[in-house]
Design a protein around this motif. Structure first.
Motif, mmCIF file in Angstrom:
data_model
loop_
_atom_site.group_PDB
_atom_site.id
_atom_site.type_symbol
_atom_site.label_atom_id
_atom_site.label_comp_id
_atom_site.label_asym_id
_atom_site.label_seq_id
_atom_site.Cartn_x
_atom_site.Cartn_y
_atom_site.Cartn_z
ATOM 1 N N VAL A 52 13.509 2.646 21.844
ATOM 2 C CA VAL A 52 13.876 2.875 20.451
ATOM 3 C C VAL A 52 14.965 3.933 20.429
ATOM 4 O O VAL A 52 14.952 4.867 21.239
ATOM 5 N N ALA A 53 15.928 3.753 19.535
ATOM 6 C CA ALA A 53 17.030 4.708 19.387
ATOM 7 C C ALA A 53 16.955 5.362 18.023
ATOM 8 O O ALA A 53 16.674 4.694 17.018
ATOM 9 N N THR A 54 17.198 6.670 17.985
ATOM 10 C CA THR A 54 17.214 7.421 16.728
ATOM 11 C C THR A 54 18.517 8.206 16.653
ATOM 12 O O THR A 54 19.060 8.643 17.668
ATOM 13 N N THR A 55 19.016 8.381 15.434
ATOM 14 C CA THR A 55 20.221 9.173 15.206
ATOM 15 C C THR A 55 19.960 10.146 14.071
ATOM 16 O O THR A 55 19.132 9.881 13.191
ATOM 17 N N GLY A 56 20.690 11.272 14.093
ATOM 18 C CA GLY A 56 20.405 12.297 13.107
ATOM 19 C C GLY A 56 21.622 13.052 12.631
ATOM 20 O O GLY A 56 22.764 12.777 13.019
ATOM 21 N N LEU A 57 21.358 14.039 11.797
ATOM 22 C CA LEU A 57 22.395 14.863 11.204
ATOM 23 C C LEU A 57 22.892 15.936 12.154
ATOM 24 O O LEU A 57 23.771 16.720 11.780
ATOM 25 N N ASP A 58 22.353 16.014 13.354
ATOM 26 C CA ASP A 58 22.783 16.999 14.345
ATOM 27 C C ASP A 58 23.892 16.471 15.241
ATOM 28 O O ASP A 58 24.185 17.075 16.276
ATOM 29 N N THR A 59 24.501 15.347 14.876
ATOM 30 C CA THR A 59 25.601 14.670 15.580
ATOM 31 C C THR A 59 25.147 13.996 16.870
ATOM 32 O O THR A 59 25.999 13.526 17.638
ATOM 33 N N TYR A 60 23.849 13.918 17.123
ATOM 34 C CA TYR A 60 23.358 13.329 18.368
ATOM 35 C C TYR A 60 22.513 12.090 18.079
ATOM 36 O O TYR A 60 21.930 11.928 16.994
ATOM 37 N N GLY A 61 22.448 11.234 19.074
ATOM 38 C CA GLY A 61 21.488 10.145 19.087
ATOM 39 C C GLY A 61 20.615 10.272 20.318
ATOM 40 O O GLY A 61 20.999 10.919 21.308
ATOM 41 N N ARG A 62 19.447 9.671 20.268
ATOM 42 C CA ARG A 62 18.524 9.728 21.412
ATOM 43 C C ARG A 62 17.893 8.361 21.624
ATOM 44 O O ARG A 62 17.600 7.643 20.660
ATOM 45 N N VAL A 63 17.691 8.031 22.891
ATOM 46 C CA VAL A 63 17.014 6.792 23.261
ATOM 47 C C VAL A 63 15.685 7.168 23.893
ATOM 48 O O VAL A 63 15.639 7.978 24.838
ATOM 49 N N TRP A 64 14.596 6.583 23.365
ATOM 50 C CA TRP A 64 13.244 6.930 23.789
ATOM 51 C C TRP A 64 12.574 5.720 24.435
ATOM 52 O O TRP A 64 12.755 4.593 23.988
ATOM 53 N N ASP A 65 11.798 5.981 25.463
ATOM 54 C CA ASP A 65 10.976 4.954 26.097
ATOM 55 C C ASP A 65 9.596 5.008 25.461
ATOM 56 O O ASP A 65 8.855 5.991 25.626
ATOM 57 N N LEU A 66 9.234 3.974 24.719
ATOM 58 C CA LEU A 66 7.951 3.963 24.013
ATOM 59 C C LEU A 66 6.772 3.839 24.963
ATOM 60 O O LEU A 66 5.642 4.188 24.600
ATOM 61 N N ARG A 67 6.997 3.360 26.181
ATOM 62 C CA ARG A 67 5.896 3.194 27.126
ATOM 63 C C ARG A 67 5.484 4.518 27.754
ATOM 64 O O ARG A 67 4.311 4.717 28.090
ATOM 65 N N SER A 68 6.448 5.432 27.906
ATOM 66 C CA SER A 68 6.138 6.739 28.499
ATOM 67 C C SER A 68 6.301 7.891 27.519
ATOM 68 O O SER A 68 5.759 8.981 27.737
ATOM 69 N N GLY A 69 7.062 7.666 26.456
ATOM 70 C CA GLY A 69 7.290 8.723 25.484
ATOM 71 C C GLY A 69 8.447 9.638 25.823
ATOM 72 O O GLY A 69 8.700 10.595 25.093
ATOM 73 N N ARG A 70 9.163 9.370 26.887
ATOM 74 C CA ARG A 70 10.243 10.257 27.310
ATOM 75 C C ARG A 70 11.570 9.871 26.660
ATOM 76 O O ARG A 70 11.810 8.703 26.348
ATOM 77 N N CYS A 71 12.430 10.878 26.493
ATOM 78 C CA CYS A 71 13.805 10.646 26.059
ATOM 79 C C CYS A 71 14.619 10.283 27.294
ATOM 80 O O CYS A 71 14.802 11.106 28.201
ATOM 81 N N VAL A 72 15.114 9.052 27.363
ATOM 82 C CA VAL A 72 15.802 8.577 28.565
ATOM 83 C C VAL A 72 17.309 8.775 28.490
ATOM 84 O O VAL A 72 17.987 8.710 29.512
#
Length: 518
Positions: free
Chosen positions: A350-370
């Motif tokens: 899953v990918a999330t984007t925010g007002l901090d100018t960054y995006g993050r990609v998360w692994d839902l199986r482990s919970g880590r930001c990849v």
């Protein structure tokens, strides 16, 4: 001279009658004054030279005591802040540092105070940047482990199937693949407006096609959610969903296909933090998901339909298990509000984007930001995954679209796409042959993949709040601030639809074949 004259007078060689003329006296006085001035100038010059020597000594003393960074990047930044050239011809880092030391020894106290303030601001920004790269994890409930196991078991077979199809497509002849791609781009380039409709009395904030592409749901600033038929844009259902403006309207992946009308078909969010689930047969919500402490701008269903991802302006995003009706994940990691969320089609990431100018990609199986998507200069308002599941696109308030590759862990394309905020992005379903973007500059653009060249620009009268592509790839819907829903379709498809003649239904006679009408 005066003594000689006086002596001559005493010896009576001259008398008062033949005294020195007045002009000679003036010349004498002028010469005396000139000598006095020269003597005074010489005294002042000597005193100034002495003072300059003292000042030079003080500068050298200050320079020796002054601490100058050995980091060449910091030295260049300091020179740039002082308005000096960061490098000279033939200058190495040691010479540059010495030059900075000399410059700093000559600046006044006010400039030094301003420079220290600049350094403090830069240090704070660096600290904020480091904090933004730090990921915080909450301790999850007991339901989180079964949820991760379900996502693991769901995503692995889908990923395996996707790779098999990709290998089959890779083995096709290049001419056939190129022909298919050119036909898809030609169809996208022939898009024209099919129809438009006034959606509400206030601006429309969201639009989303149903999984079967037969309906379009819209949300507005009035808090109402409406469902329209496609392509005639007739209102078929209206839900007074929220008291404040609607942030997003999303369909369940199986709505009206594998999910009945009386079950959960829609999810809506609002600026007061409400998240509600709706059916197509009632105006009352099936469930209300509570606990969000700020505005909820976006939500999205997991491809399995069991989970709902929700973003929030409290700098976190949530994952809700709709079967257990509980929040199984409360994930921080963004420094400011989280605006958009998108699930990979496999369901693993899953990918999330925010007002901090960054995006993050998360692994839902482990919970880590990849992966951290760092590169935008302003807030990132939208994100979408490519059907190939290893590329994703983000749109920002810096008017750019960036394409990221999670295999290479970097940005592979940067598109100066619009003249204002990029508000929405959607890949074509299936093959991902083109990308649709919407913006506050009142245009929607179609970009060819993989080269990301402009194919078509769709103009509107108001700034675009949302855009979506139908699952069949035959329609594009846009909703704008001027309350208008616009439906777009390829001209090639329209001509083929017009050329089709539907034969009338005639009851067949006994022992007679039904002949089609000419």
């Amino acid at each position: 001279m005066n003594d000689l004259i006086k002596g001559a007078v005493r010896q009576k060689n001259i008398t008062n009658k033949n005294q020195m003329p007045e002009w000679m006296k003036r010349e004498q006085e002028r010469a005396s004054q000139k000598k006095a001035d020269i003597a005074a100038v010489m005294d002042v010059t000597q005193e100034g030279h002495h003072q300059s020597l003292l000042d030079d000594f003080e500068k050298r003393k200050r320079a020796r005591k002054m601490a100058v960074s050995t980091d060449d990047k910091e030295v260049k930044a300091t020179l740039r802040a002082l308005g000096e050239p960061i490098t000279l011809f033939g200058e190495d880092p040691a010479d540059r540092r010495s030059r900075l030391r000399i410059i700093l020894s000559e600046v006044d106290d006010a400039t030094m105070a301003k420079l220290e303030e600049t350094k403090t601001v830069a240090a704070e920004k660096s600290q904020m940047r480091e904090l933004n790269l730090t990921t915080w994890y909450h301790e999850g409930p007991d339901e989180l482990i079964p949820a991760r196991e379900f996502i693991r078991d769901y995503s692995i077979p889908r990923g395996r199937e996707r790779l098999c199809l990709a290998r089959e497509y890779r083995d096709l002849p290049e001419a056939k693949k190129l022909s298919r791609l050119q036909l898809s781009h030609k169809s996208a380039g022939s898009v024209q407006m099919i129809g438009s409709q006034v959606g509400d009395t206030r601006p429309l904030s969201s639009c989303n096609f149903s999984p079967d592409s037969n309906y379009l749901a819209t949300g507005s600033f009035t808090g109402n959610v409406k469902v329209w038929s496609v392509p005639d844009l007739q209102e078929v259902h209206k839900i007074p969903a929220h008291d404040l403006q609607v942030g997003a309207v999303v369909w369940h992946p199986g709505a009206l296909v594998t999910v009945e009308e009386s079950e959960c078909c829609l999810a809506t969010t609002a600026s007061n933090g409400e998240v509600k689930l709706w059916s197509m047969t009632s105006d009352e919500p099936l469930a209300v998901l509570e606990g969000h402490e700020g505005r909820v701008p976006r939500a999205n269903f997991h491809p399995s339909g069991r989970f709902l991802g929700v973003t929030c302006y409290d700098a976190s995003w949530r994952l809700w298990d709709l079967e257990a009706e509980t929040e199984v994940l409360h994930q921080e990691g963004h420094l400011k509000g989280v605006h958009d969320i998108a699930f990979q089609e496999d369901g693993a990431l899953v990918a999330t984007t925010g007002l901090d100018t960054y995006g993050r990609v998360w692994d839902l199986r482990s919970g880590r930001c990849v992966q951290t998507l760092a590169g935008h200069l302003k807030e990132v308002y939208c994100v979408t995954w490519s059907p190939n599941c290893y590329q994703l696109a983000t749109g920002s308030a810096d008017n750019h679209i960036k394409i990221w590759d999670i295999r290479q862990q970097k940005c592979i394309y940067s598109i100066p796409a619009h003249k204002n905020i990029v508000t929405s992005l959607r890949y074509q379903k299936g093959m991902g042959d083109y990308l649709v973007s919407g913006s506050y500059d009142s245009t929607a653009a179609i970009w060819a993949c993989p080269g990301f060249l402009p194919v078509k620009t769709l103009t509107h009268s108001g700034k675009l709040m949302s855009a979506d592509l139908s699952s069949k790839g035959d329609y594009i819907a846009t909703s704008s601030y001027d309350r208008i829903i616009t439906l777009w379709g390829p001209e090639m498809q329209l001509e083929s639809e017009k050329s089709e003649i539907v034969p009338p239904k005639i009851a067949p006679e006994v022992d007679t074949k039904a002949e089609p009408m000419d």
